[in-house]
Design a protein around this motif. Structure first.
Motif, PDB file in Angstrom:
ATOM      1  N   UNK A 124      -4.126-116.262  89.507  1.00 23.00           N
ATOM      2  CA  UNK A 124      -2.889-115.543  89.819  1.00 23.00           C
ATOM      3  C   UNK A 124      -1.839-115.797  88.752  1.00 23.00           C
ATOM      4  N   UNK A 125      -0.981-114.807  88.530  1.00 22.74           N
ATOM      5  CA  UNK A 125       0.143-114.944  87.606  1.00 22.74           C
ATOM      6  C   UNK A 125       1.405-114.497  88.339  1.00 22.74           C
ATOM      7  N   UNK A 126       2.536-114.521  87.637  1.00 25.69           N
ATOM      8  CA  UNK A 126       3.786-114.053  88.238  1.00 25.69           C
ATOM      9  C   UNK A 126       3.732-112.564  88.532  1.00 25.69           C
ATOM     10  N   UNK A 127       2.835-111.869  87.857  1.00 20.63           N
ATOM     11  CA  UNK A 127       2.750-110.413  87.975  1.00 20.63           C
ATOM     12  C   UNK A 127       1.543-109.956  88.802  1.00 20.63           C
ATOM     13  N   UNK A 128       0.430-110.693  88.722  1.00 17.05           N
ATOM     14  CA  UNK A 128      -0.816-110.280  89.372  1.00 17.05           C
ATOM     15  C   UNK A 128      -1.320-111.357  90.324  1.00 17.05           C
ATOM     16  N   UNK A 129      -2.045-110.921  91.377  1.00 11.36           N
ATOM     17  CA  UNK A 129      -2.675-111.888  92.269  1.00 11.36           C
ATOM     18  C   UNK A 129      -3.958-111.300  92.834  1.00 11.36           C
ATOM     19  N   UNK A 130      -4.813-112.195  93.303  1.00  9.13           N
ATOM     20  CA  UNK A 130      -6.070-111.779  93.932  1.00  9.13           C
ATOM     21  C   UNK A 130      -5.925-111.878  95.441  1.00  9.13           C
ATOM     22  N   UNK A 131      -6.281-110.811  96.153  1.00  5.28           N
ATOM     23  CA  UNK A 131      -6.215-110.806  97.619  1.00  5.28           C
ATOM     24  C   UNK A 131      -7.461-110.124  98.165  1.00  5.28           C
ATOM     25  N   UNK A 132      -7.750-110.352  99.426  1.00  9.26           N
ATOM     26  CA  UNK A 132      -8.834-109.635 100.090  1.00  9.26           C
ATOM     27  C   UNK A 132      -8.227-108.629 101.055  1.00  9.26           C
ATOM     28  N   UNK A 157     -14.910 -93.217 108.649  1.00  7.11           N
ATOM     29  CA  UNK A 157     -15.853 -94.254 108.230  1.00  7.11           C
ATOM     30  C   UNK A 157     -15.206 -95.630 108.264  1.00  7.11           C
ATOM     31  N   UNK A 158     -16.055 -96.636 108.236  1.00  7.58           N
ATOM     32  CA  UNK A 158     -15.612 -98.025 108.215  1.00  7.58           C
ATOM     33  C   UNK A 158     -15.541 -98.483 106.758  1.00  7.58           C
ATOM     34  N   UNK A 159     -14.405 -99.041 106.360  1.00  2.00           N
ATOM     35  CA  UNK A 159     -14.236 -99.595 105.016  1.00  2.00           C
ATOM     36  C   UNK A 159     -14.339-101.111 105.130  1.00  2.00           C
ATOM     37  N   UNK A 160     -15.244-101.700 104.379  1.00  2.00           N
ATOM     38  CA  UNK A 160     -15.465-103.147 104.435  1.00  2.00           C
ATOM     39  C   UNK A 160     -14.340-103.889 103.718  1.00  2.00           C
ATOM     40  N   UNK A 161     -14.151-105.187 104.064  1.00  2.00           N
ATOM     41  CA  UNK A 161     -13.166-106.004 103.329  1.00  2.00           C
ATOM     42  C   UNK A 161     -13.470-105.970 101.833  1.00  2.00           C
ATOM     43  N   UNK A 162     -12.419-106.024 101.022  1.00  2.00           N
ATOM     44  CA  UNK A 162     -12.594-105.827  99.583  1.00  2.00           C
ATOM     45  C   UNK A 162     -11.722-106.804  98.799  1.00  2.00           C
ATOM     46  N   UNK A 163     -12.347-107.517  97.850  1.00  2.00           N
ATOM     47  CA  UNK A 163     -11.605-108.419  96.977  1.00  2.00           C
ATOM     48  C   UNK A 163     -10.995-107.602  95.840  1.00  2.00           C
ATOM     49  N   UNK A 164      -9.686-107.724  95.662  1.00  3.45           N
ATOM     50  CA  UNK A 164      -8.997-106.909  94.649  1.00  3.45           C
ATOM     51  C   UNK A 164      -7.977-107.725  93.877  1.00  3.45           C
ATOM     52  N   UNK A 165      -7.687-107.262  92.669  1.00  2.00           N
ATOM     53  CA  UNK A 165      -6.531-107.738  91.907  1.00  2.00           C
ATOM     54  C   UNK A 165      -5.413-106.752  92.166  1.00  2.00           C
ATOM     55  N   UNK A 166      -4.218-107.244  92.446  1.00  6.90           N
ATOM     56  CA  UNK A 166      -3.122-106.348  92.809  1.00  6.90           C
ATOM     57  C   UNK A 166      -1.882-106.574  91.955  1.00  6.90           C
ATOM     58  N   UNK A 167      -1.102-105.526  91.892  1.00  6.83           N
ATOM     59  CA  UNK A 167       0.173-105.521  91.181  1.00  6.83           C
ATOM     60  C   UNK A 167       1.155-104.743  92.038  1.00  6.83           C
ATOM     61  N   UNK A 168       2.291-105.358  92.380  1.00  6.21           N
ATOM     62  CA  UNK A 168       3.291-104.687  93.211  1.00  6.21           C
ATOM     63  C   UNK A 168       4.500-104.304  92.367  1.00  6.21           C
ATOM     64  N   UNK A 169       5.058-103.139  92.703  1.00  5.33           N
ATOM     65  CA  UNK A 169       6.211-102.636  91.951  1.00  5.33           C
ATOM     66  C   UNK A 169       6.992-101.675  92.827  1.00  5.33           C
ATOM     67  N   UNK A 188       5.171 -99.794  95.947  1.00  5.54           N
ATOM     68  CA  UNK A 188       3.789 -99.477  95.623  1.00  5.54           C
ATOM     69  C   UNK A 188       2.980-100.737  95.357  1.00  5.54           C
ATOM     70  N   UNK A 189       1.699-100.684  95.686  1.00 11.04           N
ATOM     71  CA  UNK A 189       0.776-101.746  95.312  1.00 11.04           C
ATOM     72  C   UNK A 189      -0.435-101.099  94.656  1.00 11.04           C
ATOM     73  N   UNK A 190      -0.688-101.504  93.414  1.00  8.78           N
ATOM     74  CA  UNK A 190      -1.845-101.023  92.668  1.00  8.78           C
ATOM     75  C   UNK A 190      -2.930-102.085  92.801  1.00  8.78           C
ATOM     76  N   UNK A 191      -4.158-101.661  93.143  1.00 12.06           N
ATOM     77  CA  UNK A 191      -5.244-102.612  93.344  1.00 12.06           C
ATOM     78  C   UNK A 191      -6.509-102.133  92.653  1.00 12.06           C
ATOM     79  N   UNK A 192      -7.293-103.091  92.163  1.00 16.21           N
ATOM     80  CA  UNK A 192      -8.593-102.792  91.562  1.00 16.21           C
ATOM     81  C   UNK A 192      -9.622-103.761  92.115  1.00 16.21           C
ATOM     82  N   UNK A 193     -10.771-103.264  92.566  1.00 17.90           N
ATOM     83  CA  UNK A 193     -11.839-104.154  93.042  1.00 17.90           C
ATOM     84  C   UNK A 193     -12.321-105.068  91.922  1.00 17.90           C
ATOM     85  N   UNK A 194     -12.580-106.344  92.254  1.00 19.06           N
ATOM     86  CA  UNK A 194     -13.059-107.318  91.255  1.00 19.06           C
ATOM     87  C   UNK A 194     -14.225-108.103  91.850  1.00 19.06           C
ATOM     88  N   UNK A 195     -15.124-108.598  90.998  1.00 23.86           N
ATOM     89  CA  UNK A 195     -16.299-109.309  91.491  1.00 23.86           C
ATOM     90  C   UNK A 195     -16.038-110.770  91.838  1.00 23.86           C
TER      91      UNK A 195
END
Length: 273
Positions: free
Chosen positions: A194-202, A125-137, A182-189
């Motif tokens: 952005x902070x030193x720990x979290x950022x918003x990416x598409x 299937x095709x996955x559409x672009x998605x706005x997410x908040x991410x955390x890398x570790x 690892x990158x943890x991501x959650x979809x956001x509306x």
């Protein structure tokens, strides 16, 4: 003074062990008869012996204990050594737990090896672009549940309603046990600060081969191996540029550790746009 046999009974330490402690100069007898070779101990030496046994119980080597008794270390130094030993034990426990999880996964894989993915439906299937908040570790899979909680707290602080879908992507060293990128991501509306720990990416849109199953985020899923085989057998290629995604949709009823999960593997080849 007590003969070694008497001192052994008092201390509940075998005479053979006391002789060995004498040989390595960890606990010398108070007196040794030069003619008979008999060892004699004073009652005060029970205190020294109990200190040795206490240090041994905490995991110190006999050589380390010998140095501790010789140097008469301060409380501050002792605290530092105990904290170091505590960290070593925590690391050992984590390593053993991760090995146990890998054994559990391997057993699960063996149980279902004959069926492969016959019990699952693979969907391209095709996955559409998605706005997410991410955390890398850079960490181990065992840390993922804690990272879920951390990103949830960040979203709650930004008034994003929970529960949310969690996504895990691996960017490097998939074979590593405790140093996976690892990158943890959650979809956001909407875009968040952005902070030193979290950022918003598409996340970019892509074509994936996907399968839904039950899994735990803190262990490798055997489904990914079978999914890779399915992709190869059906004329596709795994995209080398995009990381695979594990989308944790919701917890299984009555089991907080297991999730309804969709494993997504980016693909190239027939039918891909």
């Amino acid at each position: 003074m007590f003969k070694i046999s008497e001192f052994s009974k008092l201390s509940q330490v075998p005479a053979k062990t006391l002789r060995f402690y004498d040989q390595i100069e960890l606990l010398k007898p108070a007196y040794t008869d030069q003619q008979s070779g008999y060892r004699y101990y004073k009652s005060e030496q029970l205190l020294d012996l109990h200190r040795i046994l206490a240090f041994k119980e905490l995991g110190f080597t006999l050589e380390q204990i010998k140095q501790l008794l010789k140097d008469n270390v301060s409380t501050v130094e002792m605290r530092g050594m105990l904290r170091l030993k505590q960290a070593e034990l925590h690391s050992l426990i984590q390593s053993k737990m991760e090995r146990l999880r890998r054994i559990e996964v391997r057993l699960e894989q063996i149980e279902r090896q004959s069926d492969g993915l016959s019990q699952y439906e693979v969907v391209v299937k095709k996955v559409e672009p998605l706005l997410v908040a991410t955390l890398k570790e850079t960490t181990s899979r065992a840390s993922i549940p804690g990272l879920f909680e951390e990103i949830d707290e960040y979203l709650k602080w930004d008034n994003i309603p929970l529960p949310v879908t969690h996504m895990v992507m691996r960017h490097g060293c998939p074979e590593c046990e405790s140093n996976i990128d690892l990158e943890i991501a959650c979809p956001i509306p909407r875009k968040l600060q952005d902070t030193a720990r979290f950022r918003t990416v598409e996340l970019p849109g892509l074509t994936v081969a996907a399968v839904t199953h039950i899994s735990r985020p803190d262990v490798d899923t055997p489904v990914s191996i079978d999914l890779g085989s399915w992709i190869e057998e059906n004329g596709y290629q795994i995209s080398p540029e995009m990381p695979s995604r594990e989308v944790y949709l919701s917890t299984k009823e009555g089991d907080k550790l297991r999730y309804v999960t969709e494993s997504q593997m980016p693909i190239l080849g027939v039918g891909c746009m």
